[in-house]
Enzyme design. Structure first.
Site, short mmCIF file in Angstrom:
data_model
loop_
_atom_site.label_atom_id
_atom_site.label_comp_id
_atom_site.label_asym_id
_atom_site.label_seq_id
_atom_site.Cartn_x
_atom_site.Cartn_y
_atom_site.Cartn_z
N ARG A 11 49.05 25.60 35.96
CA ARG A 11 49.49 26.91 35.43
C ARG A 11 49.82 27.88 36.55
O ARG A 11 50.77 28.65 36.45
CB ARG A 11 48.39 27.50 34.54
CG ARG A 11 48.24 26.77 33.22
CD ARG A 11 46.93 27.12 32.55
NE ARG A 11 46.92 28.46 31.97
CZ ARG A 11 45.83 29.10 31.61
NH1 ARG A 11 44.65 28.55 31.79
NH2 ARG A 11 45.90 30.28 31.07
N ARG A 33 35.80 31.10 32.53
CA ARG A 33 36.10 31.75 31.25
C ARG A 33 35.68 30.88 30.06
O ARG A 33 35.90 29.68 30.05
CB ARG A 33 37.60 32.02 31.17
CG ARG A 33 38.02 32.68 29.88
CD ARG A 33 39.34 33.34 30.03
NE ARG A 33 40.45 32.41 30.05
CZ ARG A 33 41.72 32.80 30.11
NH1 ARG A 33 42.01 34.08 30.16
NH2 ARG A 33 42.68 31.91 30.13
P1 AMP Z 1 48.40 32.36 27.84
O1 AMP Z 1 47.31 32.58 26.87
O2 AMP Z 1 49.35 33.52 27.92
O3 AMP Z 1 47.89 31.94 29.20
O4 AMP Z 1 49.30 31.13 27.27
C1 AMP Z 1 48.75 29.83 27.13
C2 AMP Z 1 49.86 28.79 27.18
O5 AMP Z 1 50.78 28.99 26.08
C3 AMP Z 1 50.75 28.80 28.42
O6 AMP Z 1 50.18 28.11 29.51
C4 AMP Z 1 52.00 28.11 27.89
O7 AMP Z 1 51.83 26.71 27.78
C5 AMP Z 1 52.11 28.67 26.48
N1 AMP Z 1 52.91 29.91 26.49
C6 AMP Z 1 52.47 31.16 26.10
N2 AMP Z 1 53.44 32.06 26.25
C7 AMP Z 1 54.52 31.40 26.73
C8 AMP Z 1 55.83 31.78 27.12
N3 AMP Z 1 56.25 33.06 27.02
N4 AMP Z 1 56.68 30.82 27.58
C9 AMP Z 1 56.29 29.55 27.68
N5 AMP Z 1 55.07 29.11 27.35
C10 AMP Z 1 54.17 30.01 26.90
#
Ligand code: AMP
Length: 247
Positions: A203, A159
């Site tokens: 992750r 990506r």
């Molecule tokens: P994403 O784009 O949804 O993969 O989010 C990227 C990163 O942001 C995640 O790996 C977390 O570190 C943080 N993050 C986003 N949403 C959340 C959430 N609801 N709870 C905890 N961390 C979050």
């Protein structure tokens, strides 16, 4: 584009008045999207938004926008959140819930919404239930995208994200016409810190431990809809559209 306006509003706490001007939908859909990082939720959110008009609301986008704007004035809470994000760890429930509460006006949107990346823990889901109760909102469905782990790793590591408009390309499945340049806006494509191999492993492990239990949580409420995310974005969207007709 209208969705970009809406995103801008979501990214800011108390970010002003939404300026969407496209047609009101027949029925605003209120959805939560679940699925491992990299499975294509963001892409599906954009496609659902184009057809059904609901606004994609991603908590990850909020952290990335704050990081991009980092000029040394980020408060300690946001700084901590961004450090967790870079390592592929979850930001604390307290911070994420506060951030969603600050943006609760977007949950009241007449176009509906799709929460992408929130909730990510059972405690966040309970906090979201409380927010919905206060606002008198009822969720229509939780779309749960599923895919083999090896395929998810392939999708994530290829990506590339545009620095300017945040559109994502994929080196194999959706390569840009010109290497390193976003097809949509001509911006520079880069690999997110948390799309690096070590962070990806982290992750996915965090997803299994913290987020997977949400499937049971929402299944018990009769809201869970499983969608196999195998195939092209268009094929997955076809399955999504079909499921949404039953909502
Ligand atoms: P994403 O784009 O949804 O993969 O989010 C990227 C990163 O942001 C995640 O790996 C977390 O570190 C943080 N993050 C986003 N949403 C959340 C959430 N609801 N709870 C905890 N961390 C979050």
């Amino acid at each position: 584009m209208a969705v970009a306006n809406t995103r801008g509003i979501w990214l800011q706490p108390n970010g002003g008045t939404c300026t969407r001007t496209d047609c009101h939908p027949h029925r605003p859909l209120k959805l939560v999207l679940l699925g491992a990082p990299g499975i294509g939720k963001g892409t599906q959110a954009d496609m659902i938004s184009d057809e059904f008009k609901s606004c994609p609301l991603s908590t990850g986008d909020v952290f990335r926008a704050a990081k991009g704007a980092d000029d040394g004035r980020l408060g300690p809470a946001m700084q901590k959140a961004i450090n967790a994000m870079k390592q592929g760890l979850l930001v604390s429930d307290e911070i994420v819930v506060a951030l969603v509460e600050e943006r609760a006006r977007c949950l009241n949107c007449g176009y509906g919404f799709m929460l992408d990346g929130f909730p990510r823990t059972v405690d966040q889901a309970k906090a979201l239930d409380d927010i919905f109760d206060k606002l008198g909102i009822e969720l229509d469905a939780v779309l749960n995208y599923t895919l083999d782990k090896e395929e998810v790793i392939k999708r994530l590591s290829g990506r590339r994200t545009c620095r300017a408009c945040k559109k994502t390309h994929h080196l194999v499945f959706d390569p840009p016409r010109k290497e390193g340049v976003c097809d949509a806006c001509g911006g520079e494509l880069f690999q997110r810190d948390d799309d690096q191999p070590e962070a990806i492993r982290q992750r996915l492990q965090v997803y299994e431990e913290s987020t997977r239990p949400l499937e049971e949580y929402y299944a018990a409420k009769g809201l869970l809809i499983n969608i196999n995310a195998d195939g092209t974005p268009e094929e997955v969207f076809e399955k999504t559209r079909e499921k949404l007709t039953t909502v």
